[in-house]
Design a protein around this motif. Structure first.
Motif, PDB file in Angstrom:
ATOM      1  N   THR A  21      -6.892 -11.737   1.931  1.00 53.23           N
ATOM      2  CA  THR A  21      -7.249 -11.775   3.347  1.00 53.23           C
ATOM      3  C   THR A  21      -6.363 -12.780   4.068  1.00 53.23           C
ATOM      4  O   THR A  21      -6.341 -13.969   3.728  1.00 53.23           O
ATOM      5  CB  THR A  21      -8.724 -12.155   3.520  1.00 53.23           C
ATOM      6  N   LEU A  22      -5.619 -12.274   5.047  1.00 50.66           N
ATOM      7  CA  LEU A  22      -4.759 -13.128   5.868  1.00 50.66           C
ATOM      8  C   LEU A  22      -5.196 -12.980   7.318  1.00 50.66           C
ATOM      9  O   LEU A  22      -4.748 -12.080   8.037  1.00 50.66           O
ATOM     10  CB  LEU A  22      -3.284 -12.737   5.707  1.00 50.66           C
ATOM     11  N   GLY A  23      -6.088 -13.861   7.750  1.00 49.01           N
ATOM     12  CA  GLY A  23      -6.600 -13.746   9.114  1.00 49.01           C
ATOM     13  C   GLY A  23      -7.360 -12.445   9.287  1.00 49.01           C
ATOM     14  O   GLY A  23      -8.248 -12.117   8.498  1.00 49.01           O
ATOM     15  N   PRO A  24      -6.991 -11.640  10.288  1.00 47.90           N
ATOM     16  CA  PRO A  24      -7.697 -10.373  10.502  1.00 47.90           C
ATOM     17  C   PRO A  24      -7.214  -9.248   9.585  1.00 47.90           C
ATOM     18  O   PRO A  24      -7.764  -8.155   9.611  1.00 47.90           O
ATOM     19  CB  PRO A  24      -7.361 -10.040  11.965  1.00 47.90           C
ATOM     20  N   LEU A  25      -6.196  -9.523   8.764  1.00 42.04           N
ATOM     21  CA  LEU A  25      -5.579  -8.485   7.948  1.00 42.04           C
ATOM     22  C   LEU A  25      -6.029  -8.617   6.505  1.00 42.04           C
ATOM     23  O   LEU A  25      -5.973  -9.702   5.918  1.00 42.04           O
ATOM     24  CB  LEU A  25      -4.048  -8.579   8.031  1.00 42.04           C
ATOM     25  N   ASN A  26      -6.481  -7.502   5.923  1.00 36.87           N
ATOM     26  CA  ASN A  26      -6.847  -7.439   4.513  1.00 36.87           C
ATOM     27  C   ASN A  26      -5.704  -6.751   3.771  1.00 36.87           C
ATOM     28  O   ASN A  26      -5.533  -5.541   3.861  1.00 36.87           O
ATOM     29  CB  ASN A  26      -8.159  -6.669   4.333  1.00 36.87           C
ATOM     30  N   VAL A  27      -4.918  -7.535   3.023  1.00 35.29           N
ATOM     31  CA  VAL A  27      -3.715  -7.013   2.378  1.00 35.29           C
ATOM     32  C   VAL A  27      -4.064  -6.497   0.991  1.00 35.29           C
ATOM     33  O   VAL A  27      -4.622  -7.235   0.163  1.00 35.29           O
ATOM     34  CB  VAL A  27      -2.629  -8.109   2.279  1.00 35.29           C
ATOM     35  N   ASN A  28      -3.737  -5.243   0.731  1.00 33.57           N
ATOM     36  CA  ASN A  28      -3.936  -4.646  -0.585  1.00 33.57           C
ATOM     37  C   ASN A  28      -2.925  -5.230  -1.560  1.00 33.57           C
ATOM     38  O   ASN A  28      -1.738  -5.327  -1.273  1.00 33.57           O
ATOM     39  CB  ASN A  28      -3.766  -3.124  -0.483  1.00 33.57           C
ATOM     40  N   SER A  29      -3.405  -5.609  -2.754  1.00 32.98           N
ATOM     41  CA  SER A  29      -2.501  -6.194  -3.747  1.00 32.98           C
ATOM     42  C   SER A  29      -1.435  -5.200  -4.200  1.00 32.98           C
ATOM     43  O   SER A  29      -0.338  -5.594  -4.589  1.00 32.98           O
ATOM     44  CB  SER A  29      -3.298  -6.688  -4.956  1.00 32.98           C
ATOM     45  N   GLN A  30      -1.752  -3.896  -4.159  1.00 35.61           N
ATOM     46  CA  GLN A  30      -0.752  -2.899  -4.546  1.00 35.61           C
ATOM     47  C   GLN A  30       0.433  -2.922  -3.585  1.00 35.61           C
ATOM     48  O   GLN A  30       1.576  -2.756  -3.993  1.00 35.61           O
ATOM     49  CB  GLN A  30      -1.386  -1.505  -4.563  1.00 35.61           C
ATOM     50  N   ALA A  31       0.147  -3.146  -2.299  1.00 29.01           N
ATOM     51  CA  ALA A  31       1.238  -3.260  -1.331  1.00 29.01           C
ATOM     52  C   ALA A  31       2.098  -4.481  -1.629  1.00 29.01           C
ATOM     53  O   ALA A  31       3.328  -4.434  -1.508  1.00 29.01           O
ATOM     54  CB  ALA A  31       0.671  -3.347   0.085  1.00 29.01           C
ATOM     55  N   LEU A  32       1.462  -5.579  -2.038  1.00 29.14           N
ATOM     56  CA  LEU A  32       2.232  -6.763  -2.418  1.00 29.14           C
ATOM     57  C   LEU A  32       3.096  -6.498  -3.635  1.00 29.14           C
ATOM     58  O   LEU A  32       4.238  -6.971  -3.714  1.00 29.14           O
ATOM     59  CB  LEU A  32       1.274  -7.931  -2.682  1.00 29.14           C
TER      60      LEU A  32
END
Length: 346
Positions: free
Chosen positions: A188-199
């Motif tokens: 979670t980066l602020g309002p954004l929930n980043v999928n680990s697969q995208a990372l």
């Protein structure tokens, strides 16, 4: 459209753009070294993704027999070439190793519990199966006509693409497949929930680009390929084998395509013919780079990913049309700026 939706679309665009950037770089590399517009690049993406999914599902990996058939055809072509140069016995052990390699892989696939192996081992087996097909394709279809015109090489690429699509249907069937994600976690980066697969996709793509940069800047083989890309005739006069350059570039293209397939397999359902559309978007990025500039091709591919993501929100039914329409203004602009140059004589 609000800031949160824009961030989500931007995340998707950068994730897809990272894959398109890898494919754009491989298409550009193959073209600059061999003058081949490598349309079958997408088949390595599809084969990598579907092989990974088949291993995880415990299904038979029939693609190994295609690898063996290519090895047999390659050995037959080498033997025919040796008949024209009698007395040269070098390379017989290498030929035997090429024939034995697919059989060893087949034994591993049928003996090992591949579905229970760690994901890293499954990815390694996928690379060991799919990547060797790159040099095989060059040896069988492009090396005999290496001095042909660019148009002839393009026609051969289209034929190889169509053949591989049919063979992919035979090996994997018409059903789509998706592999397990590398990680289920999210950040979670602020309002954004980043999928680990995208990372994972962005990190591995960036790492591969850095490794390729170091390879071309630091290693002797990389410098040889750069020389072949800059001036094929001059590189040949300096003792750089065009056969080596061709096989090496096709090996790198197959490696990049297979890694791309492994990366996107958990994100989207892949079919036997899905690779063509993915690589075509990488080709759009390469066109933006003018089939000359690697940084521009990578940047263009990321731009393609972003435009595709935002187009899916505003006009999802026309997102493919919008992406591919990018080629028209780029080609028009380059045609007005560039002078016509006759193809280099071989």
């Amino acid at each position: 459209m609000n800031a949160q939706i824009a961030l989500i679309l931007g995340q998707d665009g950068i994730t897809n753009g990272a894959i398109y950037a890898l494919l754009a770089l491989s298409i550009l590399l193959v073209f600059t070294v061999t003058r081949v517009l490598f349309i079958p690049q997408g088949e390595f993406v599809a084969f990598g993704a579907l092989t990974m999914a088949a291993l995880q599902a415990g299904k038979p990996v029939l693609l190994v027999w295609l690898l063996f058939a290519f090895a047999v055809a390659e050995a037959a072509a080498d033997l025919m070439a040796r008949r024209k140069r009698p007395g040269r016995n070098r390379g017989l052990w290498r030929m035997a190793a090429k024939l034995a390699y697919p059989l060893i892989l087949a034994a591993l696939f049928y003996r090992l519990p591949v579905a229970q192996l760690p994901m890293a081992a499954q990815a390694l087996l996928t690379l060991l199966l799919v990547v060797p097909m790159g040099p095989q394709l060059y040896r069988l279809f492009y090396q005999p006509i290496a001095s042909a015109s660019t148009l002839v090489l393009l026609i051969v690429s289209i034929a190889v693409h169509l053949a591989l699509v049919g063979l992919g249907l035979l090996a994997f069937g018409a059903e789509g497949a998706r592999s397990a994600p590398f990680s289920e976690a999210s950040l979670t980066l602020g309002p954004l929930n980043v999928n680990s697969q995208a990372l994972w996709v962005v990190a591995v793509s960036a790492l591969l680009i850095i490794v390729l940069y170091q390879f071309f800047e630091r290693s002797m083989y990389g410098k040889a390929l750069r020389a072949a890309a800059f001036n094929r005739l001059g590189a040949r006069l300096m003792g750089i084998s065009p056969v080596f350059a061709g096989k090496a570039t096709f090996f790198l293209a197959a490696l990049i395509g297979t890694v791309s397939g492994i990366l996107i397999a958990p994100i989207t359902t892949m079919y036997f013919d899905s690779g063509f559309m993915v690589s075509l978007k990488g080709f759009v990025g390469a066109i933006i780079g003018g089939l000359v500039s690697y940084p521009l091709a990578a940047a263009g591919a990321v731009l393609v990913g972003l435009i595709e993501a935002f187009s899916s929100f505003w006009a999802s039914a026309y997102k493919e049309i919008i992406v591919f329409t990018l080629i028209i203004p780029v080609l028009l602009w380059r045609s007005l700026k560039s002078h016509h140059v006759e193809e280099e004589d071989e």
